[in-house]
Design a protein around this motif. Structure first.
Motif, PDB file in Angstrom:
ATOM      1  N   ARG A 200       0.970  -1.167  -0.050  1.00 25.48           N
ATOM      2  CA  ARG A 200       0.026   0.143   0.192  1.00 25.48           C
ATOM      3  C   ARG A 200       0.863   1.396  -0.021  1.00 25.48           C
ATOM      4  O   ARG A 200       1.907   1.335   0.446  1.00 25.48           O
TER       5      ARG A 200
ATOM      6  N   GLY B  16       1.361   5.023   4.846  1.00 23.76           N
ATOM      7  CA  GLY B  16       0.598   5.915   5.517  1.00 23.76           C
ATOM      8  C   GLY B  16      -0.737   6.088   5.120  1.00 23.76           C
ATOM      9  O   GLY B  16      -1.678   6.784   5.509  1.00 23.76           O
ATOM     10  N   THR B  17      -1.270   5.157   4.071  1.00 20.36           N
ATOM     11  CA  THR B  17      -2.732   5.068   3.822  1.00 20.36           C
ATOM     12  C   THR B  17      -3.154   3.667   3.473  1.00 20.36           C
ATOM     13  O   THR B  17      -2.379   2.548   3.589  1.00 20.36           O
ATOM     14  N   GLU B  18      -4.491   3.580   3.143  1.00 27.03           N
ATOM     15  CA  GLU B  18      -4.886   2.354   2.974  1.00 27.03           C
ATOM     16  C   GLU B  18      -4.962   1.865   1.158  1.00 27.03           C
ATOM     17  O   GLU B  18      -5.427   0.774   0.997  1.00 27.03           O
ATOM     18  N   LEU B  19      -4.601   3.004   0.575  1.00 30.27           N
ATOM     19  CA  LEU B  19      -4.535   2.720  -0.934  1.00 30.27           C
ATOM     20  C   LEU B  19      -3.703   1.846  -1.555  1.00 30.27           C
ATOM     21  O   LEU B  19      -2.334   1.795  -1.354  1.00 30.27           O
TER      22      LEU B  19
ATOM     23  N   ARG C 130      -8.030  -0.281   0.411  1.00 33.33           N
ATOM     24  CA  ARG C 130      -8.805   0.300  -0.549  1.00 33.33           C
ATOM     25  C   ARG C 130      -8.241   0.245  -1.922  1.00 33.33           C
ATOM     26  O   ARG C 130      -6.911   0.891  -2.384  1.00 33.33           O
TER      27      ARG C 130
ATOM     28  N   CYS D 119      -8.440   9.976  -8.325  1.00 33.17           N
ATOM     29  CA  CYS D 119      -7.052  10.741  -8.336  1.00 33.17           C
ATOM     30  C   CYS D 119      -6.261  10.572  -9.376  1.00 33.17           C
ATOM     31  O   CYS D 119      -6.846  10.011 -10.462  1.00 33.17           O
TER      32      CYS D 119
END
Length: 212
Positions: A97, A100-103, A131, A186
């Motif tokens: 990922r 620092g994110t779930e992306l 995500r 994005c």
């Protein structure tokens, strides 16, 4: 402005071939108004395990980090993960990922997706802390039925479009519609070098910038 998809890390994949080239690409990003860059080299599951990829990525970033200028855009490490059967069950995938994110940036096959593949994508979405975001969704448009994008958006799948999607006659109309509908979440340059696939935010139409 954030560039969510780049191949700037040196000697990681088919992108930048040197630290010097990487630095020039970052300088160009900054000149074009980008203040945050995701470094997302290709991860191919048939080539290496995630832990091996992450070790290579760390080594590449260590070469680059000491030479980053003070006015460099903010940087986050990630990956462009090629879709594979079983991705929704992999215990190692969360490490890919965007930090620092779930992306999780996922590159899908360049062909009509089966119901099984879409189901796998939705199972990945159902995992806690992940995500999925589809990489360069504009490059799949000719393979998929148009109603799929609305469905995936409703199901919580993120979509990243390349900046060039809004400049090419083949994609600019529908890409704009997807942006206006909120399906595209994005944008990225998908830059690989300084010539053929350079950072290209300077070509982005003003009407698109209004959504950034």
């Amino acid at each position: 402005m954030t560039d969510f998809h780049t191949h700037i890390l040196p000697r990681m994949d088919d992108g930048s071939e040197s630290v010097r080239e990487s630095l020039e690409m970052l300088r160009l990003e900054a000149r074009q108004g980008v203040d945050a860059v995701a470094l997302t080299p290709h991860f191919y599951p048939w080539k290496e395990r995630p832990r091996e990829f992450l070790a290579r990525r760390e080594q590449s970033f260590r070469l680059l980090e000491p030479r980053l200028p003070g006015d460099c855009p903010e940087i986050a490490l990630g990956a462009e993960v090629y879709f594979f059967e079983g991705i929704s069950f992999s215990e190692e995938v969360p490490a890919l990922r965007l930090e620092g994110t779930e992306l999780l940036l996922v590159e899908m096959p360049f062909e009509r997706w089966t119901e099984r593949a879409v189901g796998e994508l939705l199972r990945l979405r159902d995992r806690e802390g992940i995500r999925p975001v589809l990489a360069h969704v504009d490059r799949y448009l000719r393979f998929q039925p148009r109603n799929l994008w609305r469905q995936l958006s409703r199901e919580g799948i993120g979509m990243q479009a390349n900046a060039e999607a809004f400049t090419l006659w083949q994609t600019r109309g529908y890409a704009m519609k997807m942006l206006e509908q909120g399906w595209i979440t994005c944008l990225g340059s998908d830059c690989h070098d300084l010539v053929r696939r350079r950072p290209n935010w300077d070509l982005l139409p003003e009407k698109v910038r209004a959504y950034l």
